[in-house]
Scaffold this active site. Structure first.
Site, PDB file in Angstrom:
ATOM      1  N   ARG A  23     -34.222  61.858  20.787  1.00  0.00           N
ATOM      2  CA  ARG A  23     -32.862  62.415  20.817  1.00  0.00           C
ATOM      3  C   ARG A  23     -32.480  62.962  22.179  1.00  0.00           C
ATOM      4  O   ARG A  23     -31.309  63.106  22.503  1.00  0.00           O
ATOM      5  CB  ARG A  23     -32.743  63.544  19.794  1.00  0.00           C
ATOM      6  CG  ARG A  23     -32.999  63.121  18.367  1.00  0.00           C
ATOM      7  CD  ARG A  23     -33.197  64.325  17.478  1.00  0.00           C
ATOM      8  NE  ARG A  23     -34.376  65.087  17.901  1.00  0.00           N
ATOM      9  CZ  ARG A  23     -34.681  66.304  17.477  1.00  0.00           C
ATOM     10  NH1 ARG A  23     -33.889  66.915  16.609  1.00  0.00           N
ATOM     11  NH2 ARG A  23     -35.772  66.912  17.892  1.00  0.00           N
ATOM     12  N   GLN A  46     -23.333  88.333  32.300  1.00  0.00           N
ATOM     13  CA  GLN A  46     -22.225  87.376  32.419  1.00  0.00           C
ATOM     14  C   GLN A  46     -22.785  86.010  32.781  1.00  0.00           C
ATOM     15  O   GLN A  46     -23.699  85.908  33.596  1.00  0.00           O
ATOM     16  CB  GLN A  46     -21.273  87.858  33.518  1.00  0.00           C
ATOM     17  CG  GLN A  46     -20.085  86.964  33.786  1.00  0.00           C
ATOM     18  CD  GLN A  46     -19.138  87.583  34.802  1.00  0.00           C
ATOM     19  OE1 GLN A  46     -18.765  88.746  34.677  1.00  0.00           O
ATOM     20  NE2 GLN A  46     -18.752  86.815  35.798  1.00  0.00           N
ATOM     21  N   HIS A  62     -21.966  83.983  49.216  1.00  0.00           N
ATOM     22  CA  HIS A  62     -21.308  85.091  48.529  1.00  0.00           C
ATOM     23  C   HIS A  62     -22.307  86.156  48.077  1.00  0.00           C
ATOM     24  O   HIS A  62     -23.470  85.866  47.837  1.00  0.00           O
ATOM     25  CB  HIS A  62     -20.575  84.588  47.279  1.00  0.00           C
ATOM     26  CG  HIS A  62     -19.571  83.523  47.556  1.00  0.00           C
ATOM     27  ND1 HIS A  62     -19.277  82.540  46.647  1.00  0.00           N
ATOM     28  CD2 HIS A  62     -18.781  83.277  48.634  1.00  0.00           C
ATOM     29  CE1 HIS A  62     -18.348  81.731  47.144  1.00  0.00           C
ATOM     30  NE2 HIS A  62     -18.033  82.161  48.350  1.00  0.00           N
ATOM     31  N   LYS A  72     -28.687  86.759  40.386  1.00  0.00           N
ATOM     32  CA  LYS A  72     -28.202  85.532  39.762  1.00  0.00           C
ATOM     33  C   LYS A  72     -29.379  84.631  39.410  1.00  0.00           C
ATOM     34  O   LYS A  72     -30.369  84.572  40.138  1.00  0.00           O
ATOM     35  CB  LYS A  72     -27.274  84.765  40.716  1.00  0.00           C
ATOM     36  CG  LYS A  72     -26.009  85.515  41.068  1.00  0.00           C
ATOM     37  CD  LYS A  72     -25.180  84.745  42.079  1.00  0.00           C
ATOM     38  CE  LYS A  72     -23.932  85.521  42.457  1.00  0.00           C
ATOM     39  NZ  LYS A  72     -23.160  84.816  43.497  1.00  0.00           N
ATOM     40  N   TYR A 132     -24.660  79.714  36.076  1.00  0.00           N
ATOM     41  CA  TYR A 132     -25.519  80.817  36.497  1.00  0.00           C
ATOM     42  C   TYR A 132     -25.219  82.101  35.757  1.00  0.00           C
ATOM     43  O   TYR A 132     -24.098  82.377  35.370  1.00  0.00           O
ATOM     44  CB  TYR A 132     -25.449  81.029  38.010  1.00  0.00           C
ATOM     45  CG  TYR A 132     -24.092  81.301  38.595  1.00  0.00           C
ATOM     46  CD1 TYR A 132     -23.708  82.587  38.941  1.00  0.00           C
ATOM     47  CD2 TYR A 132     -23.197  80.263  38.825  1.00  0.00           C
ATOM     48  CE1 TYR A 132     -22.468  82.839  39.506  1.00  0.00           C
ATOM     49  CE2 TYR A 132     -21.962  80.500  39.388  1.00  0.00           C
ATOM     50  CZ  TYR A 132     -21.601  81.793  39.726  1.00  0.00           C
ATOM     51  OH  TYR A 132     -20.359  82.032  40.274  1.00  0.00           O
ATOM     52  N   LYS A 168     -11.163  81.180  51.921  1.00  0.00           N
ATOM     53  CA  LYS A 168     -11.976  82.395  52.040  1.00  0.00           C
ATOM     54  C   LYS A 168     -13.320  82.097  52.704  1.00  0.00           C
ATOM     55  O   LYS A 168     -13.762  82.809  53.607  1.00  0.00           O
ATOM     56  CB  LYS A 168     -12.183  82.994  50.652  1.00  0.00           C
ATOM     57  CG  LYS A 168     -13.158  84.151  50.594  1.00  0.00           C
ATOM     58  CD  LYS A 168     -13.376  84.572  49.144  1.00  0.00           C
ATOM     59  CE  LYS A 168     -14.782  85.054  48.940  1.00  0.00           C
ATOM     60  NZ  LYS A 168     -15.106  85.365  47.580  1.00  0.00           N
ATOM     61  N   ASP A 169     -13.998  81.029  52.263  1.00  0.00           N
ATOM     62  CA  ASP A 169     -15.302  80.691  52.830  1.00  0.00           C
ATOM     63  C   ASP A 169     -15.182  80.218  54.275  1.00  0.00           C
ATOM     64  O   ASP A 169     -16.066  80.479  55.090  1.00  0.00           O
ATOM     65  CB  ASP A 169     -16.000  79.636  51.976  1.00  0.00           C
ATOM     66  CG  ASP A 169     -16.469  80.185  50.637  1.00  0.00           C
ATOM     67  OD1 ASP A 169     -16.487  81.426  50.464  1.00  0.00           O
ATOM     68  OD2 ASP A 169     -16.810  79.376  49.758  1.00  0.00           O
TER      69      ASP A 169
END
Length: 194
Positions: A23, A46, A62, A72, A132, A168-169
């Site tokens: 499977r 989160q 970041h 993370k 993550y 932003k980056d």
């Protein structure tokens, strides 16, 4: 689950066992109890999931500053990416050092990025998904970053052309241009259990 140390103290590669049959497979990607036995006791609150359509999409580097700093646990849900962690803890013996790990759906590897490390990745296949866990909720007032191409870091990004970046980056400062909000407080618990 296999736990592998990297060349950057504090970061770990976690390789879950995959139990397969006709499977497909089943894999336990996180077990608080099992990893707690190895000194890894992080309260993840989160889960994040992002999709990058184009090869060469680079997100990072970041981090979130205290009081909402984040550890993370990063894995690839589909496709393939090069994941990077940079130690930005002032006073750390490895301050400004980085490690890069290829994560893919195929290899099932995960990178544990502790608090005090900046994180980024570049996609190596189209439609790559990154999934993550974070140890704190997103806080826009604590959100920050450093330049992905800081020459003092010398990250060996596997790029064949200019990366796809957010505005932003593209504007992020170099590491020496920020006052890092992190201080080295000695080896992390899972380093001491080696």
């Amino acid at each position: 689950m296999r736990i592998e140390r990297t060349s950057l103290p504090g970061t770990l590669v976690l390789v879950p066992d995959r139990h397969g049959d006709a499977r497909g497979f089943f894999s336990e990607s996180w077990s608080r109890g099992r990893l707690g036995q190895a000194g890894i006791d992080i309260d993840f609150v989160q889960d994040n999931h992002s999709l990058s359509g184009r090869v060469g999409t680079l997100r990072g580097l970041h981090f979130q500053a205290p009081p909402h700093a984040q550890a993370k646990l990063v894995r690839c849900g589909r496709g393939r990416l090069f994941d990077v962690a940079v130690d930005i803890r002032c006073g750390s013996p490895s301050f400004g050092c980085w490690v890069g790990v290829e994560l893919s759906f195929e290899n099932g590897r995960q990178l544990l990025v502790p608090e005090g490390f900046a994180h980024g990745f570049v996609t190596l296949e189209p439609d790559t998904e990154i999934v993550y866990k974070c140890s704190d909720h997103y806080a826009s007032d604590c959100d920050a970053g450093i330049a992905w191409d800081d020459p003092n870091l010398g990250i060996g990004w596997p790029l064949s052309s200019t990366p796809v970046l957010s505005e932003k980056d593209a504007r992020a400062p170099r590491l020496h241009e920020i006052d890092s909000p992190f201080s080295y407080k000695g080896p992390l618990p899972w380093e001491r259990t080696a």
